[in-house]
Write a protein that holds these residues in place. Structure first.
Motif, PDB file in Angstrom:
ATOM      1  N   ASP A   4       0.848  -1.187   0.000  1.00 28.83           N
ATOM      2  CA  ASP A   4       0.000   0.000   0.000  1.00 28.83           C
ATOM      3  C   ASP A   4       0.883   1.236   0.000  1.00 28.83           C
ATOM      4  O   ASP A   4       1.922   1.286   0.647  1.00 28.83           O
ATOM      5  CB  ASP A   4      -0.893   0.027   1.236  1.00 28.83           C
ATOM      6  CG  ASP A   4      -1.977  -1.036   1.175  1.00 28.83           C
ATOM      7  OD1 ASP A   4      -2.190  -1.583   0.074  1.00 28.83           O
ATOM      8  OD2 ASP A   4      -2.582  -1.327   2.216  1.00 28.83           O
ATOM      9  N   CYS A  63     -17.608  -5.125  -7.676  1.00 29.19           N
ATOM     10  CA  CYS A  63     -17.959  -5.182  -6.255  1.00 29.19           C
ATOM     11  C   CYS A  63     -16.882  -5.866  -5.416  1.00 29.19           C
ATOM     12  O   CYS A  63     -17.198  -6.536  -4.433  1.00 29.19           O
ATOM     13  CB  CYS A  63     -19.301  -5.895  -6.077  1.00 29.19           C
ATOM     14  SG  CYS A  63     -19.342  -7.608  -6.677  1.00 29.19           S
ATOM     15  N   ASN A  64     -15.599  -5.710  -5.786  1.00 26.23           N
ATOM     16  CA  ASN A  64     -14.576  -6.471  -5.043  1.00 26.23           C
ATOM     17  C   ASN A  64     -14.480  -6.052  -3.588  1.00 26.23           C
ATOM     18  O   ASN A  64     -14.197  -6.888  -2.717  1.00 26.23           O
ATOM     19  CB  ASN A  64     -13.220  -6.427  -5.749  1.00 26.23           C
ATOM     20  CG  ASN A  64     -12.574  -5.047  -5.774  1.00 26.23           C
ATOM     21  OD1 ASN A  64     -13.171  -4.052  -5.370  1.00 26.23           O
ATOM     22  ND2 ASN A  64     -11.347  -5.003  -6.275  1.00 26.23           N
ATOM     23  N   ALA A  65     -14.711  -4.780  -3.280  1.00 28.95           N
ATOM     24  CA  ALA A  65     -14.638  -4.350  -1.881  1.00 28.95           C
ATOM     25  C   ALA A  65     -15.705  -5.050  -1.044  1.00 28.95           C
ATOM     26  O   ALA A  65     -15.431  -5.530   0.066  1.00 28.95           O
ATOM     27  CB  ALA A  65     -14.786  -2.830  -1.790  1.00 28.95           C
ATOM     28  N   LEU A  68     -14.753  -8.827  -0.711  1.00 37.40           N
ATOM     29  CA  LEU A  68     -13.679  -9.026   0.268  1.00 37.40           C
ATOM     30  C   LEU A  68     -14.190  -8.816   1.684  1.00 37.40           C
ATOM     31  O   LEU A  68     -13.794  -9.527   2.615  1.00 37.40           O
ATOM     32  CB  LEU A  68     -12.511  -8.085  -0.024  1.00 37.40           C
ATOM     33  CG  LEU A  68     -11.637  -8.462  -1.230  1.00 37.40           C
ATOM     34  CD1 LEU A  68     -10.655  -7.341  -1.527  1.00 37.40           C
ATOM     35  CD2 LEU A  68     -10.899  -9.763  -0.989  1.00 37.40           C
ATOM     36  N   GLY A  69     -15.084  -7.839   1.858  1.00 39.24           N
ATOM     37  CA  GLY A  69     -15.664  -7.622   3.177  1.00 39.24           C
ATOM     38  C   GLY A  69     -16.469  -8.815   3.655  1.00 39.24           C
ATOM     39  O   GLY A  69     -16.507  -9.118   4.856  1.00 39.24           O
ATOM     40  N   THR A  78      -7.379  -7.216  -2.706  1.00 35.37           N
ATOM     41  CA  THR A  78      -7.831  -6.536  -3.915  1.00 35.37           C
ATOM     42  C   THR A  78      -6.845  -6.775  -5.053  1.00 35.37           C
ATOM     43  O   THR A  78      -5.678  -7.084  -4.832  1.00 35.37           O
ATOM     44  CB  THR A  78      -7.948  -5.020  -3.706  1.00 35.37           C
ATOM     45  OG1 THR A  78      -6.684  -4.507  -3.281  1.00 35.37           O
ATOM     46  CG2 THR A  78      -9.009  -4.675  -2.716  1.00 35.37           C
ATOM     47  N   GLN A  82     -12.051  -3.331 -10.050  1.00 40.43           N
ATOM     48  CA  GLN A  82     -13.112  -3.617  -9.078  1.00 40.43           C
ATOM     49  C   GLN A  82     -13.791  -4.954  -9.343  1.00 40.43           C
ATOM     50  O   GLN A  82     -14.563  -5.426  -8.502  1.00 40.43           O
ATOM     51  CB  GLN A  82     -14.145  -2.490  -9.097  1.00 40.43           C
ATOM     52  CG  GLN A  82     -13.626  -1.161  -8.553  1.00 40.43           C
ATOM     53  CD  GLN A  82     -14.674  -0.072  -8.590  1.00 40.43           C
ATOM     54  OE1 GLN A  82     -15.876  -0.349  -8.520  1.00 40.43           O
ATOM     55  NE2 GLN A  82     -14.251   1.171  -8.704  1.00 40.43           N
ATOM     56  N   ILE A  85     -10.264 -10.001  -7.587  1.00 42.44           N
ATOM     57  CA  ILE A  85      -9.646 -10.200  -6.279  1.00 42.44           C
ATOM     58  C   ILE A  85      -8.553 -11.246  -6.452  1.00 42.44           C
ATOM     59  O   ILE A  85      -8.422 -11.872  -7.509  1.00 42.44           O
ATOM     60  CB  ILE A  85     -10.653 -10.652  -5.190  1.00 42.44           C
ATOM     61  CG1 ILE A  85     -11.440 -11.889  -5.641  1.00 42.44           C
ATOM     62  CG2 ILE A  85     -11.578  -9.514  -4.799  1.00 42.44           C
ATOM     63  CD1 ILE A  85     -12.392 -12.421  -4.566  1.00 42.44           C
ATOM     64  N   SER A 144      -9.673  -0.325  -8.540  1.00 41.23           N
ATOM     65  CA  SER A 144      -9.953  -0.588  -7.132  1.00 41.23           C
ATOM     66  C   SER A 144      -9.636   0.647  -6.300  1.00 41.23           C
ATOM     67  O   SER A 144      -8.849   1.522  -6.693  1.00 41.23           O
ATOM     68  CB  SER A 144      -9.124  -1.771  -6.633  1.00 41.23           C
ATOM     69  OG  SER A 144      -9.606  -2.975  -7.186  1.00 41.23           O
ATOM     70  N   ALA A 145     -10.247   0.715  -5.119  1.00 40.32           N
ATOM     71  CA  ALA A 145     -10.157   1.924  -4.297  1.00 40.32           C
ATOM     72  C   ALA A 145      -8.774   2.146  -3.693  1.00 40.32           C
ATOM     73  O   ALA A 145      -8.446   3.254  -3.292  1.00 40.32           O
ATOM     74  CB  ALA A 145     -11.195   1.855  -3.180  1.00 40.32           C
ATOM     75  N   ASN A 146      -7.941   1.102  -3.593  1.00 42.10           N
ATOM     76  CA  ASN A 146      -6.626   1.258  -2.965  1.00 42.10           C
ATOM     77  C   ASN A 146      -5.819   2.348  -3.670  1.00 42.10           C
ATOM     78  O   ASN A 146      -5.660   2.323  -4.890  1.00 42.10           O
ATOM     79  CB  ASN A 146      -5.870  -0.072  -3.020  1.00 42.10           C
ATOM     80  CG  ASN A 146      -4.652  -0.071  -2.113  1.00 42.10           C
ATOM     81  OD1 ASN A 146      -3.829   0.824  -2.171  1.00 42.10           O
ATOM     82  ND2 ASN A 146      -4.550  -1.081  -1.269  1.00 42.10           N
TER      83      ASN A 146
END
Length: 487
Positions: A4, A63-65, A68-69, A78, A82, A85, A144-146
């Motif tokens: 990250d 909808c990967n977030a 993963l949740g 991630t 998106q 995974i 992805s949001a990262n």
């Protein structure tokens, strides 16, 4: 590139400091190699598997977030898009029935993740390129949001100064442009890790390069992109083009691409890290607090963070990996040529083929890389990606032969020998390598099945791709090897 990173703006001073730090890391790495500070070879198989997410009708699901949740397991993470995974499988011993246990472990984890994904309206697909992806699904908005992905996107386009040009010719032609690196997310792969000693690294890397073409030929599973039928393993050229930092002028000058087969056989792992520093400017010039020289003098094992981050932005098909685990440094060959899927059984067979060959070829008295040019190995990869099992591949002592003939006559016997040396139960080895043999005898790979199925369905191309994808998922969950799938 799994690290990250913060959202930052890099200054000229950041880049100067990073360049100096990377070179210090390289000097420390060289000293560590001279002083034999590394853990020895461990005959373990480690895997990373990238997975696509689709909705109930086979379309990509962003909808990967949420998935993963719902999974809530530390071995899942991630990926770039998106709709992706990734699962990381801890290194395991293949001896005895280890390969079977590895296959069952992967299946159990995927089954668990699939049940959790369903709660979010998603389903998991092991496939090289998701056939139902459309160009409108691929944009900066679907990263992805990262923050590391957006930062990488910004830096690649800052280096290019223009949109990406995607140009792939096969049975059909794709010619388009992209304003983000998101097309790279269409490429989902299986990465195989093998820990080796510094002394043995060059032989293992050279061997992995030599067999990259046959690996891709027998495992091809990416014939479609944006509705077009292209190469049998379109993922290879797509990844090369989607992460290219060079405008045409730099290509004409011979500047190396970031996705790279390489240009020579090596004599040391140092050659690869030194090439990274010599040829490639930094994409993410982030400096850590550790001084590698001070750490080494203090008897500590340096992380070499800058060197490893830089290495993570040079996408070799066989990548060197330096890592520290349990206070000990080690080296790995990361094999990156294989697509995901079609089934877990097929993935296990591809892994067995690779790990078997990698137990024999690096230890040969007259190594294969001393009998063929590096250019021939690269040409094999390109031909295999384009034509799959129909490719003509070069091999010493045989000349140019069909890929299936090369695998059946030369490589499968070596893979059997290698698995026997590794102590793999003969019944397990026979089952897994029997899958490779059957693909060669039937000519059926994931790629050929996809094309034959779409042609059989006929009608509207996208609807045929969607229906094929749903049928593919049914076979995948049954864990049937692809050579047994009906059309």
């Amino acid at each position: 590139m799994g690290r990250d990173v913060p959202v930052v703006v890099f200054s000229r001073d950041d880049r100067r400091k990073y360049r100096e730090k990377v070179r210090r890391c390289l000097d420390v790495f060289a000293q560590m190699l001279r002083e034999s500070r590394f853990e020895d070879e461990r005959p373990l198989a480690g895997l990373e598997i990238e997975v696509n997410i689709v909705d109930a009708i086979g379309e990509p699901a962003m909808c990967n977030a949420a998935v993963l949740g719902a999974i809530q397991e530390p071995d899942w993470a991630t990926e770039l898009g998106q709709f992706n995974i990734e699962i990381n499988i801890e290194p395991q011993d293949l001896g005895g029935d280890g390969a079977l246990r590895l296959e069952n472990d992967v299946r159990a984890r995927l089954n668990h993740a699939e049940s959790r994904a369903r709660s979010q309206g998603g389903h998991l697909v092991l496939i090289g390129i998701l056939p139902t992806l459309r160009e409108e699904d691929i944009s900066e908005a679907t990263l992805s949001a990262n923050p590391r992905y957006r930062l990488l996107n910004e830096q690649i386009f800052a280096a290019r100064g223009e949109d990406l040009h995607l140009s792939i010719e096969g049975p059909e032609i794709l010619d388009t442009h992209a304003d983000s690196i998101t097309p790279e997310a269409a490429c989902t792969s299986v990465q195989l890790h093998l820990q080796v000693s510094p002394e043995a690294f060059a032989a293992h890397w050279n061997a992995a390069q030599a067999i990259a073409g046959p690996q891709v030929a027998v495992a091809a599973n990416s014939p479609y992109l944006f509705g077009k039928e292209l190469h049998r393993e379109t993922r290879i050229t797509l990844f090369e083009q989607a992460t290219d930092t060079r405008p045409d002028e730099l290509k004409a000058q011979g500047v190396r691409p970031r996705v790279w087969f390489g240009e020579r056989w090596i004599t040391s792992v140092f050659d690869l890290f030194e090439e990274n520093v010599r040829y490639f400017p930094a994409l993410l010039p982030l400096c850590e607090a550790e001084d590698p020289e001070d750490a080494l003098k203090a008897g500590q094992i340096p992380e070499l963070a800058e060197l490893t981050l830089h290495n993570g932005t040079v996408y070799r098909w066989n990548r060197p990996v330096y890592a520290v685990a349990g206070g000990r440094p080690h080296l790995r060959v990361e094999n990156r040529v294989l697509p995901a899927g079609p089934s877990v059984a097929d993935i296990a067979a591809n892994a067995a083929f690779y790990y078997g060959l990698m137990r024999v070829l690096p230890h040969s008295g007259r190594p294969v890389w001393s009998q063929m040019s590096f250019a021939a190995a690269e040409e094999n990869l390109n031909a295999a990606a384009r034509h799959g099992l129909d490719a003509m591949l070069y091999w010493p002592g045989l000349g140019e032969v069909p890929a299936a003939e090369l695998i059946l006559r030369r490589l499968l016997p070596m893979a059997h020998e290698g698995l026997a040396v590794r102590g793999v139960d003969p019944a397990v080895a026979d089952r897994l390598l029997g899958i490779i043999e059957a693909r060669c005898l039937t000519g059926r790979t994931g790629a050929s099945w996809q094309v034959d199925k779409v042609n059989a369905l006929g009608g509207d191309r996208h609807d045929a791709l969607r229906r094929m994808t749903l049928d593919y998922i049914t076979h995948m969950h049954a864990n049937e090897p692809v050579h047994t799938w009906d059309v």
